[in-house]
Design a protein around this motif. Structure first.
Motif, PDB file in Angstrom:
ATOM      1  N   LEU A 162       0.721  -1.304   0.048  1.00 42.77           N
ATOM      2  CA  LEU A 162       0.053  -0.009  -0.135  1.00 42.77           C
ATOM      3  C   LEU A 162       0.861   1.144  -0.083  1.00 42.77           C
ATOM      4  O   LEU A 162       2.130   1.280   0.331  1.00 42.77           O
ATOM      5  N   SER A 163       0.157   2.564  -0.439  1.00 37.04           N
ATOM      6  CA  SER A 163       1.134   3.535  -0.531  1.00 37.04           C
ATOM      7  C   SER A 163       1.268   3.889   0.860  1.00 37.04           C
ATOM      8  O   SER A 163       0.725   3.649   1.680  1.00 37.04           O
ATOM      9  N   GLU A 164       2.189   5.075   1.034  1.00 37.35           N
ATOM     10  CA  GLU A 164       2.169   5.672   2.386  1.00 37.35           C
ATOM     11  C   GLU A 164       1.007   6.238   2.872  1.00 37.35           C
ATOM     12  O   GLU A 164       0.781   6.023   4.164  1.00 37.35           O
ATOM     13  N   TYR A 165       0.352   6.988   2.011  1.00 36.36           N
ATOM     14  CA  TYR A 165      -1.029   7.724   2.289  1.00 36.36           C
ATOM     15  C   TYR A 165      -1.966   6.497   2.891  1.00 36.36           C
ATOM     16  O   TYR A 165      -2.489   6.817   4.063  1.00 36.36           O
ATOM     17  N   ASP A 166      -2.084   5.760   2.060  1.00 35.30           N
ATOM     18  CA  ASP A 166      -3.207   4.549   2.620  1.00 35.30           C
ATOM     19  C   ASP A 166      -3.018   3.751   3.932  1.00 35.30           C
ATOM     20  O   ASP A 166      -3.654   3.805   4.622  1.00 35.30           O
ATOM     21  N   ALA A 167      -1.599   3.794   3.934  1.00 34.35           N
ATOM     22  CA  ALA A 167      -1.146   2.714   5.031  1.00 34.35           C
ATOM     23  C   ALA A 167      -1.070   3.902   6.482  1.00 34.35           C
ATOM     24  O   ALA A 167      -1.596   3.523   7.393  1.00 34.35           O
ATOM     25  N   GLY A 168      -0.983   5.023   6.296  1.00 34.90           N
ATOM     26  CA  GLY A 168      -1.049   6.195   7.255  1.00 34.90           C
ATOM     27  C   GLY A 168      -2.510   6.276   7.696  1.00 34.90           C
ATOM     28  O   GLY A 168      -2.985   6.442   8.837  1.00 34.90           O
ATOM     29  N   GLN A 169      -3.514   6.455   6.547  1.00 37.42           N
ATOM     30  CA  GLN A 169      -5.080   6.597   6.937  1.00 37.42           C
ATOM     31  C   GLN A 169      -5.481   5.138   7.721  1.00 37.42           C
ATOM     32  O   GLN A 169      -6.203   5.438   8.360  1.00 37.42           O
ATOM     33  N   LEU A 170      -5.085   3.983   7.283  1.00 31.63           N
ATOM     34  CA  LEU A 170      -5.553   2.861   7.977  1.00 31.63           C
ATOM     35  C   LEU A 170      -5.161   2.596   9.400  1.00 31.63           C
ATOM     36  O   LEU A 170      -5.662   2.023  10.251  1.00 31.63           O
ATOM     37  N   CYS A 171      -3.832   3.487   9.714  1.00 35.92           N
ATOM     38  CA  CYS A 171      -3.362   3.046  10.946  1.00 35.92           C
ATOM     39  C   CYS A 171      -3.730   4.507  11.928  1.00 35.92           C
ATOM     40  O   CYS A 171      -3.264   4.505  12.863  1.00 35.92           O
ATOM     41  N   ASP A 172      -4.556   5.191  11.386  1.00 33.94           N
ATOM     42  CA  ASP A 172      -4.869   6.447  11.989  1.00 33.94           C
ATOM     43  C   ASP A 172      -5.696   6.189  13.577  1.00 33.94           C
ATOM     44  O   ASP A 172      -5.575   6.926  14.474  1.00 33.94           O
ATOM     45  N   ASP A 173      -6.314   5.020  13.578  1.00 32.10           N
ATOM     46  CA  ASP A 173      -7.021   4.701  14.730  1.00 32.10           C
ATOM     47  C   ASP A 173      -7.127   3.063  14.506  1.00 32.10           C
ATOM     48  O   ASP A 173      -7.005   2.525  13.587  1.00 32.10           O
ATOM     49  N   LYS A 174      -7.175   2.425  16.076  1.00 31.09           N
ATOM     50  CA  LYS A 174      -7.261   0.898  15.937  1.00 31.09           C
ATOM     51  C   LYS A 174      -8.360   0.224  15.342  1.00 31.09           C
ATOM     52  O   LYS A 174      -8.173  -0.755  14.635  1.00 31.09           O
ATOM     53  N   ALA A 175      -9.484   1.077  15.390  1.00 27.79           N
ATOM     54  CA  ALA A 175     -10.870   0.160  14.698  1.00 27.79           C
ATOM     55  C   ALA A 175     -10.677   0.233  13.471  1.00 27.79           C
ATOM     56  O   ALA A 175     -11.004  -0.827  12.801  1.00 27.79           O
ATOM     57  N   THR A 176     -10.073   1.083  12.689  1.00 31.63           N
ATOM     58  CA  THR A 176      -9.943   1.321  11.133  1.00 31.63           C
ATOM     59  C   THR A 176      -8.759   0.148  11.115  1.00 31.63           C
ATOM     60  O   THR A 176      -8.971  -0.676  10.118  1.00 31.63           O
ATOM     61  N   ALA A 177      -7.768   0.064  11.573  1.00 31.40           N
ATOM     62  CA  ALA A 177      -6.706  -1.060  11.302  1.00 31.40           C
ATOM     63  C   ALA A 177      -7.406  -2.474  11.557  1.00 31.40           C
ATOM     64  O   ALA A 177      -7.207  -3.221  10.809  1.00 31.40           O
ATOM     65  N   ALA A 208      -8.429  -0.919   0.807  1.00 39.09           N
ATOM     66  CA  ALA A 208      -8.382   0.311   1.290  1.00 39.09           C
ATOM     67  C   ALA A 208      -9.090   1.497   0.617  1.00 39.09           C
ATOM     68  O   ALA A 208      -9.572   2.302   1.170  1.00 39.09           O
ATOM     69  N   ASN A 209      -9.220   1.424  -0.868  1.00 38.02           N
ATOM     70  CA  ASN A 209     -10.120   2.155  -1.605  1.00 38.02           C
ATOM     71  C   ASN A 209     -11.341   2.471  -0.937  1.00 38.02           C
ATOM     72  O   ASN A 209     -12.120   3.432  -0.932  1.00 38.02           O
ATOM     73  N   TRP A 210     -12.025   1.203  -0.721  1.00 42.56           N
ATOM     74  CA  TRP A 210     -13.327   1.135  -0.160  1.00 42.56           C
ATOM     75  C   TRP A 210     -13.467   1.665   1.302  1.00 42.56           C
ATOM     76  O   TRP A 210     -14.289   2.462   1.499  1.00 42.56           O
TER      77      TRP A 210
END
Length: 480
Positions: free
Chosen positions: A315-330, A347-349
């Motif tokens: 995944l891109s740095e942006y996608d990885a960062g967004q998905l790790c923004d909080d635990k529920a998302t990850a 990630a896109n969805w």
């Protein structure tokens, strides 16, 4: 060169995090927020003679969790001390805290600045009880005291004087809030006071090693206020020094109405508090088994997942960062990845249609009723060419969001499955071209960008059921 650039700010932060236990640090009184004033109190909270406190095991566990996540050394032998000072909302006349033996020593927290990653070094993390709350705006003549919060378990996370800009302070507090929420030890709600920050600010000429006289700005209750208060203090101190004045060591407060600070008292020194071991609380020893059990139960931390999502899932740095923004998302991403290997699509969805739905309700992924397996099935239909992303996200997603019905059966019942039958597609393509003879002529003269217009017309005629890839191929063949 500006006057400002001659100086370097030196900032140390103390973040108080209210631990998400059910009861207080030394008794069974509830710590639930929002109760009627002075209802979550007992003789122990009030410090009545003859009462004996008892340490909350869960609070100790949560403090160790934070220490391990921050790479601290865990102190095996601990005790609590009495910190003596008078606040009207401190019912015992002293606060129970840790002084010479903080439960966590050293450690660091990584922040990402515009110049790259850097570690903010910690001095300690220690446990203490909270004071009550003084309320000044209910009665014109009296200060009202609510002791519900008194005795609530806190950890105080103390940095070294290792921060040099308001921006770094803002990033650090953001990271601390993310971490305590990730670990589930504090809700991080600064508006309700469960996360508060004190900032110690001083300045010195660049190249100097000696620390300047500091001012402490107390009880900053938002990340914005941390940044604004520090910016104001740095400028205030520079103005004083440049005018030939002397900076006073003092405790200050922040006025969020005009983004300024004001003095509230001279700053106490540690010896003013007359610390001594609390005679009513037994010292406690942390066994290796207890600490190792907490270590083993720690979730994967954001930095670990951020690296894994880029290296393993590509995944891109942006996608990885967004998905790790909080635990529920990850957690939701991880659960969906158990059913689907198209990680980019997940990630896109999640960061597209699903986040849009959640943003409309102001909720997070922990509240999402759509099961990860259902999302994986929807992604599969798009990957197999049975649905376009547009139809899947605008028509099928709302239909299956609450019921978790089969996306395939839902698409069939709504007659939305993409048609890949060449004869039917051919008829729709022909119909679209016949509607726009002038555009066909323009295309043949070299205006190749019109292909999108033709695809859109076929989409309209087919009510979204035409496979756009096959339609594009058919169009290109017919227009040669």
């Amino acid at each position: 060169m500006s006057v400002h650039s001659k100086y370097e700010a030196v900032i140390g932060l103390e973040v108080h995090a209210q631990l998400a236990t059910v009861s207080k640090l030394f008794c069974g009184d509830s710590i639930a927020f929002g109760a009627a004033p002075n209802t979550h109190v007992s003789p122990i909270t009030l410090g009545h003679p003859g009462t004996l406190p008892k340490t909350n095991r869960k609070a100790v566990e949560y403090a160790i969790k934070m220490g391990l996540a921050c790479h601290c050394e865990i102190e095996r032998d601990n005790y609590f001390a009495r910190k003596n000072y008078f606040y009207p909302d401190l019912p015992k006349g002293y606060q129970i805290s840790q002084h010479t033996t903080p439960i966590c020593k050293g450690g660091h927290v990584i922040i990402k600045t515009t110049a790259g990653e850097r570690a903010v070094h910690l001095n300690r993390i220690h446990m203490e009880e909270d004071a009550g709350k003084s309320i000044h705006d209910i009665d014109d003549k009296y200060t009202c005291i609510d002791l519900n919060r008194a005795g609530t378990p806190l950890i105080e996370i103390v940095t070294e004087p290792d921060i040099h800009t308001a921006e770094e302070a803002w990033l650090y507090v953001t990271e601390i809030r993310k971490l305590v929420r990730w670990l589930g030890i504090c809700d991080g709600n600064m508006e309700e006071g469960s996360l508060r920050c004190d900032a110690n600010v001083s300045i010195r000429l660049k190249g100097e090693t000696k620390l300047g006289t500091k001012a402490e700005v107390k009880n900053l209750n938002s990340i914005r206020n941390v940044k604004k208060a520090i910016e104001f203090e740095i400028q205030r101190m520079i103005d004083i020094v440049e005018a030939g004045g002397t900076i006073q060591q003092q405790t200050r407060s922040f006025d969020a109405g005009n983004d300024t600070t004001f003095a509230i008292r001279d700053k106490e020194e540690a010896n003013d508090y007359r610390y001594f071991p609390d005679p009513d609380l037994a010292p406690f020893h942390l066994s290796e088994t207890f600490i190792n059990g907490i270590q083993a139960a720690l979730p994967a931390l954001p930095a670990q997942l951020f690296a894994r999502y880029q290296e393993v899932y590509q995944l891109s740095e942006y996608d990885a960062g967004q998905l790790c923004d909080d635990k529920a998302t990850a957690d939701y991403f991880e659960a969906t990845a158990q059913h689907c290997s198209n990680y980019k699509a997940i990630a896109n969805w999640m960061l597209g249609p699903l986040r849009q739905v959640l943003n409309e309700t102001g909720k997070g992924f922990e509240t999402l009723s759509l099961l990860p397996a259902t999302l994986a099935s929807l992604i599969q239909l798009v990957d197999e060419g049975k649905l376009s992303f547009s139809v899947a996200s605008s028509k099928i997603l709302p239909a299956v969001m609450l019921t978790n019905a089969s996306p395939l059966q839902t698409a069939e019942s709504m007659n939305l499955l993409q048609v890949s039958d060449t004869n039917e597609l051919d008829a729709w393509v022909q119909q679209a071209l016949e509607k726009m003879p002038e555009k066909v002529t323009e295309y043949k003269k070299g205006k190749k960008g019109l292909i999108g217009l033709f695809v859109g017309e076929v989409k309209k005629i087919s009510k979204g059921k035409a496979d756009p890839k096959l339609v594009t191929q058919l169009l290109e063949e017919k227009l040669k």
